[in-house]
Design an enzyme around this catalytic site. Structure first.
Site, mmCIF file in Angstrom:
data_model
loop_
_atom_site.group_PDB
_atom_site.id
_atom_site.type_symbol
_atom_site.label_atom_id
_atom_site.label_comp_id
_atom_site.label_asym_id
_atom_site.label_seq_id
_atom_site.Cartn_x
_atom_site.Cartn_y
_atom_site.Cartn_z
ATOM 1 N N ASP A 193 0.850 -1.199 0.000
ATOM 2 C CA ASP A 193 0.000 0.000 0.000
ATOM 3 C C ASP A 193 0.885 1.248 0.000
ATOM 4 O O ASP A 193 1.954 1.248 0.618
ATOM 5 C CB ASP A 193 -0.880 0.032 1.260
ATOM 6 C CG ASP A 193 -2.145 -0.789 1.096
ATOM 7 O OD1 ASP A 193 -2.256 -1.514 0.092
ATOM 8 O OD2 ASP A 193 -3.016 -0.699 1.987
ATOM 9 N N ASP A 195 0.389 4.011 1.481
ATOM 10 C CA ASP A 195 0.329 4.847 2.689
ATOM 11 C C ASP A 195 0.866 4.161 3.934
ATOM 12 O O ASP A 195 0.650 4.631 5.050
ATOM 13 C CB ASP A 195 -1.120 5.301 2.923
ATOM 14 C CG ASP A 195 -2.092 4.138 2.887
ATOM 15 O OD1 ASP A 195 -1.660 2.987 3.064
ATOM 16 O OD2 ASP A 195 -3.297 4.387 2.678
ATOM 17 N N TRP A 256 -13.424 -0.532 -2.664
ATOM 18 C CA TRP A 256 -12.723 -0.831 -1.420
ATOM 19 C C TRP A 256 -13.194 -2.140 -0.778
ATOM 20 O O TRP A 256 -14.396 -2.353 -0.623
ATOM 21 C CB TRP A 256 -12.937 0.327 -0.435
ATOM 22 C CG TRP A 256 -12.185 0.128 0.843
ATOM 23 C CD1 TRP A 256 -10.932 0.578 1.144
ATOM 24 C CD2 TRP A 256 -12.650 -0.593 1.989
ATOM 25 N NE1 TRP A 256 -10.569 0.155 2.395
ATOM 26 C CE2 TRP A 256 -11.607 -0.552 2.942
ATOM 27 C CE3 TRP A 256 -13.823 -1.276 2.288
ATOM 28 C CZ2 TRP A 256 -11.713 -1.157 4.180
ATOM 29 C CZ3 TRP A 256 -13.930 -1.882 3.534
ATOM 30 C CH2 TRP A 256 -12.880 -1.808 4.468
ATOM 31 N N GLU A 259 -10.810 -7.811 -1.312
ATOM 32 C CA GLU A 259 -9.776 -8.481 -2.124
ATOM 33 C C GLU A 259 -8.708 -9.114 -1.237
ATOM 34 O O GLU A 259 -8.189 -10.187 -1.560
ATOM 35 C CB GLU A 259 -9.176 -7.486 -3.136
ATOM 36 C CG GLU A 259 -8.012 -6.623 -2.687
ATOM 37 C CD GLU A 259 -8.337 -5.654 -1.572
ATOM 38 O OE1 GLU A 259 -9.527 -5.367 -1.353
ATOM 39 O OE2 GLU A 259 -7.398 -5.186 -0.894
ATOM 40 N N ASP A 260 -8.413 -8.489 -0.100
ATOM 41 C CA ASP A 260 -7.391 -9.057 0.787
ATOM 42 C C ASP A 260 -7.855 -10.394 1.389
ATOM 43 O O ASP A 260 -7.066 -11.325 1.543
ATOM 44 C CB ASP A 260 -6.982 -8.059 1.882
ATOM 45 C CG ASP A 260 -8.178 -7.425 2.577
ATOM 46 O OD1 ASP A 260 -9.323 -7.563 2.085
ATOM 47 O OD2 ASP A 260 -7.981 -6.787 3.625
ATOM 48 N N MET A 286 0.306 4.139 9.259
ATOM 49 C CA MET A 286 -0.447 4.490 8.048
ATOM 50 C C MET A 286 -0.655 5.996 8.024
ATOM 51 O O MET A 286 -1.066 6.579 9.018
ATOM 52 C CB MET A 286 -1.793 3.761 7.976
ATOM 53 C CG MET A 286 -2.402 3.890 6.581
ATOM 54 S SD MET A 286 -3.973 3.028 6.343
ATOM 55 C CE MET A 286 -5.101 4.295 6.861
ATOM 56 N N HIS A 289 -5.835 9.137 6.258
ATOM 57 C CA HIS A 289 -6.518 9.583 5.038
ATOM 58 C C HIS A 289 -7.997 9.236 5.097
ATOM 59 O O HIS A 289 -8.405 8.359 5.872
ATOM 60 C CB HIS A 289 -5.887 8.939 3.795
ATOM 61 C CG HIS A 289 -6.051 7.444 3.755
ATOM 62 N ND1 HIS A 289 -7.205 6.822 3.346
ATOM 63 C CD2 HIS A 289 -5.196 6.437 4.098
ATOM 64 C CE1 HIS A 289 -7.059 5.502 3.416
ATOM 65 N NE2 HIS A 289 -5.846 5.237 3.880
ATOM 66 N N ARG A 291 -11.501 8.016 2.785
ATOM 67 C CA ARG A 291 -11.751 7.141 1.643
ATOM 68 C C ARG A 291 -11.696 7.971 0.359
ATOM 69 O O ARG A 291 -12.262 9.059 0.295
ATOM 70 C CB ARG A 291 -13.133 6.486 1.820
ATOM 71 C CG ARG A 291 -13.533 5.463 0.792
ATOM 72 C CD ARG A 291 -12.800 4.135 0.903
ATOM 73 N NE ARG A 291 -12.716 3.577 2.251
ATOM 74 C CZ ARG A 291 -13.714 2.942 2.886
ATOM 75 N NH1 ARG A 291 -14.872 2.785 2.309
ATOM 76 N NH2 ARG A 291 -13.533 2.461 4.094
HETATM 77 C C1 UD2 Z 1 -7.091 -1.417 3.646
HETATM 78 C C2 UD2 Z 1 -5.880 -2.328 3.502
HETATM 79 C C3 UD2 Z 1 -5.545 -2.485 2.009
HETATM 80 C C4 UD2 Z 1 -6.715 -2.986 1.220
HETATM 81 C C5 UD2 Z 1 -7.922 -2.077 1.485
HETATM 82 C C6 UD2 Z 1 -9.208 -2.612 0.916
HETATM 83 C C7 UD2 Z 1 -4.771 -1.490 5.472
HETATM 84 C C8 UD2 Z 1 -3.674 -0.684 5.992
HETATM 85 N N1 UD2 Z 1 -4.769 -1.696 4.163
HETATM 86 O O1 UD2 Z 1 -6.659 -0.147 3.240
HETATM 87 O O2 UD2 Z 1 -4.441 -3.337 1.843
HETATM 88 O O3 UD2 Z 1 -7.003 -4.327 1.565
HETATM 89 O O4 UD2 Z 1 -8.169 -1.915 2.883
HETATM 90 O O5 UD2 Z 1 -9.245 -2.471 -0.469
HETATM 91 O O6 UD2 Z 1 -5.609 -1.955 6.230
HETATM 92 N N2 UD2 Z 1 -5.192 3.532 -3.558
HETATM 93 C C9 UD2 Z 1 -4.773 4.628 -4.307
HETATM 94 N N3 UD2 Z 1 -5.682 5.537 -4.763
HETATM 95 C C10 UD2 Z 1 -7.007 5.427 -4.489
HETATM 96 C C11 UD2 Z 1 -7.438 4.308 -3.724
HETATM 97 C C12 UD2 Z 1 -6.509 3.390 -3.242
HETATM 98 O O7 UD2 Z 1 -3.589 4.783 -4.582
HETATM 99 O O8 UD2 Z 1 -7.781 6.275 -4.927
HETATM 100 C C13 UD2 Z 1 -4.223 2.480 -3.176
HETATM 101 C C14 UD2 Z 1 -3.171 2.926 -2.198
HETATM 102 O O9 UD2 Z 1 -1.999 2.213 -2.410
HETATM 103 C C15 UD2 Z 1 -3.831 2.558 -0.886
HETATM 104 C C16 UD2 Z 1 -4.457 1.211 -1.223
HETATM 105 O O10 UD2 Z 1 -4.903 1.370 -2.569
HETATM 106 O O11 UD2 Z 1 -2.905 2.471 0.168
HETATM 107 C C17 UD2 Z 1 -5.597 0.775 -0.295
HETATM 108 O O12 UD2 Z 1 -6.633 1.758 -0.268
HETATM 109 P P1 UD2 Z 1 -6.946 2.636 1.041
HETATM 110 O O13 UD2 Z 1 -5.673 3.063 1.653
HETATM 111 O O14 UD2 Z 1 -7.892 3.693 0.677
HETATM 112 O O15 UD2 Z 1 -7.709 1.616 1.967
HETATM 113 P P2 UD2 Z 1 -7.433 1.219 3.517
HETATM 114 O O16 UD2 Z 1 -6.494 2.132 4.174
HETATM 115 O O17 UD2 Z 1 -8.699 0.969 4.198
HETATM 116 MN MN MN Z 2 -4.820 3.223 3.561
#
Ligand code: UD2
Ligand code: MN
Length: 356
Positions: A193, A195, A256, A259-260, A286, A289, A291
């Site tokens: 990821d 972030d 979102w 997939e994991d 992290m 940020h 959504r």
């Molecule tokens: C969680 C998981 C992530 C993934 C996601 C569900 C953590 C820290 N990570 O992330 O691995 O399973 O849930 O899909 O729990 N991204 C972009 N631009 C966008 C949207 C996403 O670059 O507009 C990429 C970026 O690398 C980001 C990753 O996709 O880190 C995951 O998306 P997120 O950070 O919005 O989701 P998060 O933090 O809930």
């Molecule tokens: Mn994230």
């Protein structure tokens, strides 16, 4: 068990030996401090002190050898300049120029190879990305020196989704793997990821020989523990063989979430299990940020997950299709811009009920 114990205690030396060894242990605790003794016994993982951190760039220059020097040997299995807990702040993301200046030996495309020894491991870091430029800069600032400290032969690939269609993290990662394998014979693929920043450089970016490895086992956003058993989000490490054995990641999760869990299920369905960095080591911060727009919660994820068992062999690397729009070596990473199409129309739960 009981009988064995009696026969052992019958021996005259038993109590004597016990007393002496206890005495020695107490002496050791007294002389070296309890935590360092436990570290010695249980490996260096226990007792990390995250209130005492170091700059990830500390002593990196030790790697800069005599320019005339010729590499003759492999780097040692354990890098000599790992420092443990790292100082990480997200106040002001550094500029690309500053990151470049601090990483003089990173070459075009975000490549690095140790200069005074041959890197033992070849690692490709693959980052799915869209509209997170400041996060990308923070990550590059910390990741480049982190990987150099580990004496890896590595490169960083950013897979950039073009257009405004719904984001698809897992499909971007599949593309990253397919493309990265054109560049080098990688031992390890790190799916990362944008972030998440690792907090301890002993969390090595190398693969486990047998099983896919979850590196981000303890994130600050989950109070440094796993949110649930089987969790596989964030940062993971698979060898190309392990990746192909699970047919890569699913291409069918748009938006979102889910997939994991699909990936975790593929790992079990293909007869492997998940290994993890211990919680005391797999720590990540992290970048806070909201959504993103274009990455709304995937309302179909539970339906998809119910069908993973049926679909995983047909949805993955063997069904991957996309248009590569550009392949570009920038000073700090290789950028792949891709058109991945868009989510197909899927019946919503509500419209399915209307059919009946
Ligand atoms: C969680 C998981 C992530 C993934 C996601 C569900 C953590 C820290 N990570 O992330 O691995 O399973 O849930 O899909 O729990 N991204 C972009 N631009 C966008 C949207 C996403 O670059 O507009 C990429 C970026 O690398 C980001 C990753 O996709 O880190 C995951 O998306 P997120 O950070 O919005 O989701 P998060 O933090 O809930
Ligand atoms: Mn994230």
């Amino acid at each position: 068990m009981g009988a064995m114990f009696l026969t052992r205690t019958d021996r005259p030396c038993f109590f004597m030996c016990l007393a002496v060894s206890q005495l020695l242990f107490i002496l050791l605790l007294y002389r070296r401090g309890a935590s360092s003794v436990f570290q010695g016994i249980f490996g260096s993982y226990l007792g990390w002190d995250y209130s005492r951190t170091q700059d990830v760039y500390t002593n990196l220059s030790l790697f800069i050898p005599d320019p005339e020097a010729v590499r003759t040997q492999f780097c040692p299995a354990r890098s000599p300049i790992l420092v443990g807990p790292l100082t990480i702040t997200f106040n002001k993301p550094p500029s690309l120029k500053k990151i470049q200046q601090k990483n003089r030996y990173v070459t075009s495309g975000g490549y690095f190879s140790p200069r005074h020894c041959f890197g033992r491991y070849r690692t490709a870091v693959i980052i799915p990305h869209r509209s997170r430029e400041s996060h990308l800069r923070s990550l590059l600032y910390y990741l480049h020196p982190f990987l150099q400290r580990q004496q890896l032969h590595y490169a960083i690939f950013v897979v950039h989704q073009a257009g405004n269609a719904t984001f698809n993290r897992a499909k971007l990662l599949n593309i990253g793997v397919r493309e990265a394998l054109r560049y080098d014979d990688w031992d390890c693929l790190i799916l990362h990821d944008v972030d998440l920043v690792p907090e301890n450089d002993y969390n090595l970016y190398i693969c486990d020989d047998y099983y896919p490895k979850h590196l981000s086992s303890a994130m600050d956003k989950f109070q440094y523990s796993l949110p649930y058993w089987g969790y596989f989000g964030g940062v993971s490490a698979l060898t190309p063989d392990q990746f192909m054995k699970i047919n890569g990641f699913p291409n069918t999760y748009w938006g979102w979430g889910g997939e994991d869990d699909d990936i975790a299920m593929r790992i079990r369905l293909s007869g492997m299990s998940i290994t993890r960095s211990p919680l005391s080591l797999g720590r990540y911060k992290m970048i806070p940020h909201d959504r993103d727009s274009g990455n709304e919660e995937n309302s179909h994820r539970y339906t998809l997950l119910r069908n993973t068992k049926k679909n995983w062999k047909d949805d993955g690397m063997n069904s991957l299709d996309f248009h590569l729009l550009s392949r570009e070596k920038t000073p700090l990473y290789t950028n792949l811009t891709v058109d991945i199409g868009e989510a197909p129309e899927m019946p919503t739960e509500a419209s399915k009920w209307r059919l009946f």
